[in-house]
Design an enzyme around this catalytic site. Structure first.
Site, PDB file in Angstrom:
ATOM      1  N   GLY A   1       3.461 -39.128  73.958  1.00 56.27           N
ATOM      2  CA  GLY A   1       4.914 -39.306  73.947  1.00 56.27           C
ATOM      3  C   GLY A   1       5.319 -40.722  73.608  1.00 56.27           C
ATOM      4  O   GLY A   1       6.359 -40.959  72.987  1.00 56.27           O
ATOM      5  N   ASN A   2       4.467 -41.695  73.978  1.00 50.80           N
ATOM      6  CA  ASN A   2       4.783 -43.086  73.685  1.00 50.80           C
ATOM      7  C   ASN A   2       4.627 -43.413  72.200  1.00 50.80           C
ATOM      8  O   ASN A   2       5.049 -44.479  71.753  1.00 50.80           O
ATOM      9  CB  ASN A   2       3.908 -44.016  74.524  1.00 50.80           C
ATOM     10  CG  ASN A   2       4.288 -43.963  75.996  1.00 50.80           C
ATOM     11  OD1 ASN A   2       5.452 -43.823  76.328  1.00 50.80           O
ATOM     12  ND2 ASN A   2       3.309 -44.048  76.865  1.00 50.80           N
TER      13      ASN A   2
ATOM     14  N   LYS B   1       3.148 -33.158  91.021  1.00 57.80           N
ATOM     15  CA  LYS B   1       3.292 -33.985  89.824  1.00 57.80           C
ATOM     16  C   LYS B   1       4.585 -34.801  89.905  1.00 57.80           C
ATOM     17  O   LYS B   1       5.689 -34.236  89.853  1.00 57.80           O
ATOM     18  CB  LYS B   1       3.316 -33.093  88.576  1.00 57.80           C
ATOM     19  CG  LYS B   1       3.622 -33.818  87.272  1.00 57.80           C
ATOM     20  CD  LYS B   1       2.482 -34.710  86.833  1.00 57.80           C
ATOM     21  CE  LYS B   1       2.758 -35.309  85.455  1.00 57.80           C
ATOM     22  NZ  LYS B   1       1.671 -36.214  85.036  1.00 57.80           N
TER      23      LYS B   1
ATOM     24  N   LYS C   1      -0.084 -32.086  78.331  1.00 62.58           N
ATOM     25  CA  LYS C   1       0.007 -31.924  76.878  1.00 62.58           C
ATOM     26  C   LYS C   1      -1.353 -31.887  76.204  1.00 62.58           C
ATOM     27  O   LYS C   1      -1.537 -31.195  75.194  1.00 62.58           O
ATOM     28  CB  LYS C   1       0.856 -33.053  76.283  1.00 62.58           C
ATOM     29  CG  LYS C   1       0.223 -34.422  76.387  1.00 62.58           C
ATOM     30  CD  LYS C   1       1.116 -35.518  75.866  1.00 62.58           C
ATOM     31  CE  LYS C   1       0.418 -36.874  75.825  1.00 62.58           C
ATOM     32  NZ  LYS C   1      -0.317 -37.224  77.042  1.00 62.58           N
TER      33      LYS C   1
ATOM     34  N   LYS D   1      -7.516 -36.365  78.558  1.00 66.72           N
ATOM     35  CA  LYS D   1      -7.949 -36.444  77.158  1.00 66.72           C
ATOM     36  C   LYS D   1      -9.425 -36.075  77.033  1.00 66.72           C
ATOM     37  O   LYS D   1      -9.820 -35.312  76.141  1.00 66.72           O
ATOM     38  CB  LYS D   1      -7.679 -37.843  76.598  1.00 66.72           C
ATOM     39  CG  LYS D   1      -6.200 -38.228  76.552  1.00 66.72           C
ATOM     40  CD  LYS D   1      -6.014 -39.659  76.113  1.00 66.72           C
ATOM     41  CE  LYS D   1      -4.539 -40.016  75.984  1.00 66.72           C
ATOM     42  NZ  LYS D   1      -3.764 -39.815  77.216  1.00 66.72           N
TER      43      LYS D   1
END
Length: 316
Positions: free
Chosen positions: A9-10, A127, A211, A273
């Site tokens: 997102g960044n 979260k 994501k 990741k």
């Protein structure tokens, strides 16, 4: 080759984290360049993305207006940011392709991800999202059904479920568009959290889906050869922040599982990741890569980046 690329997102904000519309448009235009290079080189590409800063902006608007209008549900925030980022990406990608003399086109899908309504996260949400609020402001949102916890010396912060992604419901549409030659933007922000009711109908639900795990899922569903998690470093690193730090190169699934157990990669940064690329290599037989956005082509060619493969061939 079919490649799925996941942008954080960044990557859609300026280097200082600013998320003004002009900052986002400029950042997306920069991100489109290496992606367009891959398409012109003959690859089929599906692009997915984060949406944390963008959803954060919507949550802030929710908070400021909560006493005037009802807050927008979190699944709606995901849908809105998918559409906004998707529109920016379409213009940037089509422009980058045109400058390279390519007639390939892009398409964006507002897309849903199925989760289990019985996922434990819904009964005990953990979260954290949004900013810390004083109790009086949090109470207004609690009255709208949101869950907040008090953090000593910080204030009150909203917590939501982060369920495991089970299926990218619009994966078949993405697959069809890829087969027709489109550069596809899909499953942004982990996808719109969706549950299947007892009568078989579907409904959005308030949650945040990781994501990177969704990127691994859509890569498997669309039979990708390679999954690339594009981040701000050239590769994942062991012993991060110490004099013994070393980049992780090409490793097998088994080796990466062992490294993960030893390193305990952070859940809020490199951990998901690592898990995403390892799951992809393990379940699809393809290659999972972690590298920086500008070096994707080199990583695909095997010259840089963390590359997770089903098994590393024994030396002859």
């Amino acid at each position: 080759m079919r490649i799925v690329i996941a942008l954080g997102g960044n990557a859609m904000t300026s280097s200082d984290g600013s998320a003004r519309p002009e900052d986002q448009a400029r950042a997306v235009a920069e991100a489109a360049e290496p992606v367009a290079d891959l398409v012109v080189a003959g690859h089929d590409v599906l692009l997915t993305h984060g949406n944390g800063p963008q959803v954060g902006n919507l949550l802030l608007k929710n908070e400021l207006a909560a006493s005037v209008v009802p807050p927008v549900p979190l699944d709606w925030c995901g849908a809105q940011t998918q559409a906004t980022i998707g529109a920016l990406m379409l213009s940037a990608l089509d422009g980058a392709l045109a400058r390279r003399g390519s007639d390939r086109r892009s398409a964006a899908l507002v897309s849903r991800t199925l989760v289990d309504a019985a996922d434990p996260g819904f009964t005990a949400p953990t979260k954290p999202i949004g900013r810390y609020l004083p109790e009086a402001e949090a109470r207004v949102l609690i009255e709208h059904g949101q869950h907040f916890v008090e953090v000593p010396d910080r204030g009150w912060r909203r917590v939501v479920a982060s369920p495991e992604p089970l299926e990218c419901l619009d994966g078949p549409a993405a697959d069809t568009l890829l087969a027709q030659g489109y550069l596809v933007v899909c499953s942004g922000g982990g996808g719109i959290p969706t549950v299947r009711r007892s009568d078989g109908t579907l409904a959005g639900i308030e949650a945040v889906i990781d994501k990177d795990l969704t990127a691994s899922l859509i890569a498997r569903q669309t039979s990708a050869d390679v999954l690339v998690i594009a981040t701000d470093v050239d590769s994942a690193v062991t012993d991060w922040g110490t004099p013994h730090a070393r980049p992780i190169g090409e490793v097998s699934v088994a080796e990466m599982r062992a490294i993960s157990r030893d390193q305990g990669f952070a859940a809020g940064s490199m951990g998901p990741k690592i898990e995403a690329v390892t799951r992809f290599a393990e379940q699809s037989g393809g290659t999972g890569i972690i590298t920086s956005l500008t070096r994707i082509a080199q990583a695909i060619d095997g010259h840089i980046g963390t590359r997770v493969v089903p098994a590393v061939p024994a030396p002859r």
